[in-house]
Structure formats: structure tokens, C-alpha cells
Design a protein around this motif. Structure first.
Motif, PDB file in Angstrom:
ATOM      1  N   ASP A   1       1.935  -2.631  -8.223  1.00  0.00           N
ATOM      2  CA  ASP A   1       1.583  -1.395  -7.533  1.00  0.00           C
ATOM      3  C   ASP A   1       0.353  -0.806  -8.218  1.00  0.00           C
ATOM      4  OD1 ASP A   1       1.738   0.833  -5.842  1.00  0.00           O
ATOM      5  OD2 ASP A   1       3.923   0.959  -6.029  1.00  0.00           O
TER       6      ASP A   1
ATOM      7  N   SER B   1       8.035   1.974   2.024  1.00  0.00           N
ATOM      8  CA  SER B   1       8.380   0.748   2.745  1.00  0.00           C
ATOM      9  C   SER B   1       9.541  -0.020   2.106  1.00  0.00           C
ATOM     10  CB  SER B   1       7.160  -0.164   2.862  1.00  0.00           C
ATOM     11  OG  SER B   1       6.699  -0.579   1.590  1.00  0.00           O
TER      12      SER B   1
ATOM     13  N   ASP C   1       0.821  -1.218   0.000  1.00  0.00           N
ATOM     14  CA  ASP C   1       0.000   0.000   0.000  1.00  0.00           C
ATOM     15  C   ASP C   1       0.850   1.263   0.000  1.00  0.00           C
ATOM     16  OD1 ASP C   1      -2.464  -1.240  -0.105  1.00  0.00           O
ATOM     17  OD2 ASP C   1      -2.733  -1.293   2.069  1.00  0.00           O
ATOM     18  N   ASN C   2       2.074   1.169   0.510  1.00  0.00           N
ATOM     19  CA  ASN C   2       2.961   2.331   0.547  1.00  0.00           C
ATOM     20  C   ASN C   2       4.373   1.894   0.163  1.00  0.00           C
ATOM     21  OD1 ASN C   2       3.753   4.979   0.918  1.00  0.00           O
ATOM     22  ND2 ASN C   2       3.958   4.787   3.140  1.00  0.00           N
ATOM     23  N   TRP C   3       4.490   1.250  -1.002  1.00  0.00           N
ATOM     24  CA  TRP C   3       5.740   0.605  -1.401  1.00  0.00           C
ATOM     25  C   TRP C   3       6.900   1.591  -1.520  1.00  0.00           C
ATOM     26  CZ3 TRP C   3       7.173  -4.238  -1.230  1.00  0.00           C
ATOM     27  CH2 TRP C   3       8.315  -4.660  -1.932  1.00  0.00           C
ATOM     28  N   THR C   4       6.648   2.779  -2.000  1.00  0.00           N
ATOM     29  CA  THR C   4       7.722   3.761  -2.178  1.00  0.00           C
ATOM     30  C   THR C   4       8.435   4.034  -0.865  1.00  0.00           C
ATOM     31  OG1 THR C   4       6.553   4.799  -4.026  1.00  0.00           O
ATOM     32  CG2 THR C   4       8.266   6.103  -2.942  1.00  0.00           C
TER      33      THR C   4
END
Length: 340
Positions: free
Chosen positions: A147, A45, A40-43
Motif C-alpha cells: 500500500d 475494497s 488504490d483504495n484497499w481500505t
């Protein structure tokens, strides 16, 4: 990075990072409790996860033993599971076996269906079915987790959205498919829960075997303890994952954590369909394909679909023979409804 989900009694399990040799793992609750949370917040994490993954790899005192048998599919449930049929050789054989011509558009416009994604099987869970007459079959596939993808994304945008790569067993019930497709409304009963190997990996883990849209390694399928297939996933893949993702996003945006499948990995020979491993070929990733070839060659299929007690193991190894994703290792069992 290599990531997995361990069973912990919750629906979505516990996210762990896994060493390259699949021997140890460490949980990362301060970054994400589960894999969907990380996606959900890959950038934000991903760099944090990479830092811990590097430390896990270099310091043997960190973490705990990784057990594939305690792992769920990397995403025990997902917002979407859209499975393509990128190996058009496989589709062509299906139609040829029943004497039907294949439309030319199948070579330029991917086939895709939307499968059930609310309850994936764990990689070592049994395949439980009520009746062998359903025509139980395995399908060895490659899959990617993406994503966010905007509606109308082009192929380059789609490829750039690939975050993780997996291998899958897309269980199919061949005896139920004809009647369902005959209704003209797609699969439901004939596509039960699928399973994914214990570990999902970032593209960089695959080195030169990953070209940005295809994975160029053999997918190893053992059936009842014997080699059944070793088709190379990068060969004869008509549509790469960028094309499949863009196809899925044509009229809708795709959410982070959506899974896109390749369809059954299938290779062909220059002079015709593939051959079994016993005949010197690369074998098959599903039983239906060998039955199609038997029908084409001899007028009828001989190889039966899976029976209760049959086993399937699906795995992929790197150039050094090391398992990349761990193994899908399942047994077919009789299903008895709760309370029956």
C-alpha cells in the motif's frame, strides 16, 4: 484471499478472486475492474472482496473454472518494481567467485535496484531472447505488493503496508551484467521483463508460514523437468520485507501497487555454500549460484546458462502439498523482431 488477473484484451486484465484450491474464480467488477484499482483504495475494497471470497469458498455454484494458463501476472504492469538482494549469502558467493571481498556494509545496508515494471510476463509466457549468448538465467524470488508508504517510514510501518505476497521469476541476462555494472550506472539491458505466479495472496492465507516479514516455506524450482532448487525462503534472509520496504522509502514515498522483491532465494550450509539436490542439498534458485560454487570449488563454471528450448517451473506449496500461488511455467524461445 487469493487474487488473480485474467487476460481480457486490456492492458491491466480482469481482476478475479480465486478459491483456496485454485479451482474456481469470480470477477468483481462492482468493486474493482483490475488489481491496481483495488489497491488504490484497499481500505474500502478489501472488506468487500473478502465477503465475496468467503461466499466463493462456501458455494460451489458460484464462479467459473480458474485456468492458470489464462492468467497474467497479478499486476501486468506496476508503478514500481524494486528488487532487493536480501539473501546476502548469494551476494557473497558472487563476489567470492571473482575473488572480491564483500564489504561489511552489505550485511547492514540492503542492495536494491529499480527494474522495469511496464511489461511483466504472464506466468506461462515464454522467455523470448534474441541470443543465447546473453547468458539467460532464472531467479526464483518472493515478492510483496504494498500500500502507500510514506517517505522515511520505519520498519514497522513498512511491514504494516504489505497487502499481497507473490512468487517471481526475475529473469537475468548474466552475459550482459558485467559490462552494464562496469559503467557504474546499474542494470538496464541485463534485466528484462520478470514474471509472477498467477495468484497473489493476502498474508493471512499463509498462516504460520508468514511471520510478518518473511515467508518460511521452500521455493520449488524445476529446470527442464528436474528438481533444481527447494531453498527455504525464510532461512538465510538477512533483510526481511519490512527492512527492504523501509530501505526503498528512505528518500521517496512509495505508491500503492509498488512491488518489492527479495532477490534470489538462497540457502547455505554451516560449513560453506549450498549443495545441489543431487548431492543432498536444497539446490539453487538460479543457475548463476551453482556456477559460482563450481568456480570456487573447481576454478571454472561447468553448468551452462539457459538455451532455447529449456524450461523452468517455479512454485510454492503449503504443508499439505497444495500449490499456494499456482506455478510460473516458462520456456526459453528465440525472439524474432516484429516485421523481421
Amino acid at each position: 484471499m487469493k487474487l488473480a488477473t485474467l487476460r481480457d484484451g486490456s492492458r491491466d486484465g480482469r481482476l478475479v478472486l480465486v478459491t483456496k484450491d485454485l479451482s474456481r474464480c469470480v470477477a468483481v467488477p462492482d468493486i474493482a475492474a483490475n488489481l491496481q484499482g483495488a489497491l488504490d483504495n484497499w481500505t474500502a475494497s478489501a472488506p468487500k472482496l473478502q465477503k465475496i471470497a468467503d461466499k466463493l469458498e462456501s458455494d460451489a455454484s458460484i464462479g467459473e473454472k480458474f485456468s492458470e494458463s489464462n492468467a497474467h501476472s497479478p499486476l501486468p504492469r506496476a508503478y514500481q518494481w524494486a528488487d532487493g538482494s536480501a539473501y546476502v549469502n548469494h551476494v557473497e558467493l558472487v563476489r567470492k567467485a571473482r575473488g572480491a571481498e564483500m564489504p561489511l556494509s552489505f550485511w547492514t545496508d540492503p542492495l536494491m535496484y529499480q527494474g522495469g515494471s511496464d511489461s511483466f510476463l504472464a506466468p506461462h509466457d515464454p522467455i523470448r531472447m534474441a541470443d543465447e549468448a546473453y547468458g539467460i538465467d532464472m531467479e526464483g524470488e518472493i515478492a510483496v505488493i504494498i500500500d502507500d508508504v510514506p517517505m522515511g517510514a520505519n520498519i514497522d510501518q513498512a511491514r504494516a503496508a504489505i497487502r499481497l505476497i507473490m512468487i517471481a521469476n526475475d529473469v537475468s541476462l548474466r552475459g550482459l551484467i558485467p559490462a552494464e555494472l562496469g559503467k557504474g550506472f546499474g542494470f538496464l539491458h541485463s534485466k528484462p521483463s520478470s514474471a509472477f505466479a498467477p495468484v497473489a495472496v493476502t498474508p493471512d492465507e499463509l498462516g504460520g508460514a508468514w511471520d510478518g516479514g518473511r515467508l518460511h516455506l521452500p521455493l520449488l524450482v524445476d529446470y527442464n523437468g528436474k528438481p533444481f532448487g527447494k531453498a527455504n525462503a525464510g532461512i538465510d534472509m538477512t533483510f526481511d520485507f519490512g527492512e527492504l520496504i523501509a530501505h526503498a522509502a528512505k528518500t521517496r514515498p512509495l505508491s500503492a501497487g509498488s512491488i518489492i522483491g527479495s532477490g534470489t532465494v538462497s540457502n547455505k550450509l554451516e560449513d560453506g555454500p549450498g549443495k545441489s539436490i543431487a548431492e543432498g542439498g536444497d539446490g539453487f534458485s538460479c543457475i548463476a549460484e551453482i556456477r559460482m560454487i563450481e568456480t570456487i570449488n573447481d576454478g571454472k563454471p561447468v553448468t551452462p546458462f539457459m538455451k532455447f528450448g529449456d524450461t523452468v517451473r517455479i512454485e510454492m506449496k503449503d504443508a499439505d502439498g497444495a500449490s499456494i500461488f499456482g506455478a510460473i511455467d516458462q520456456k526459453v524461445e528465440k525472439y524474432t523482431p516484429t516485421g523481421a
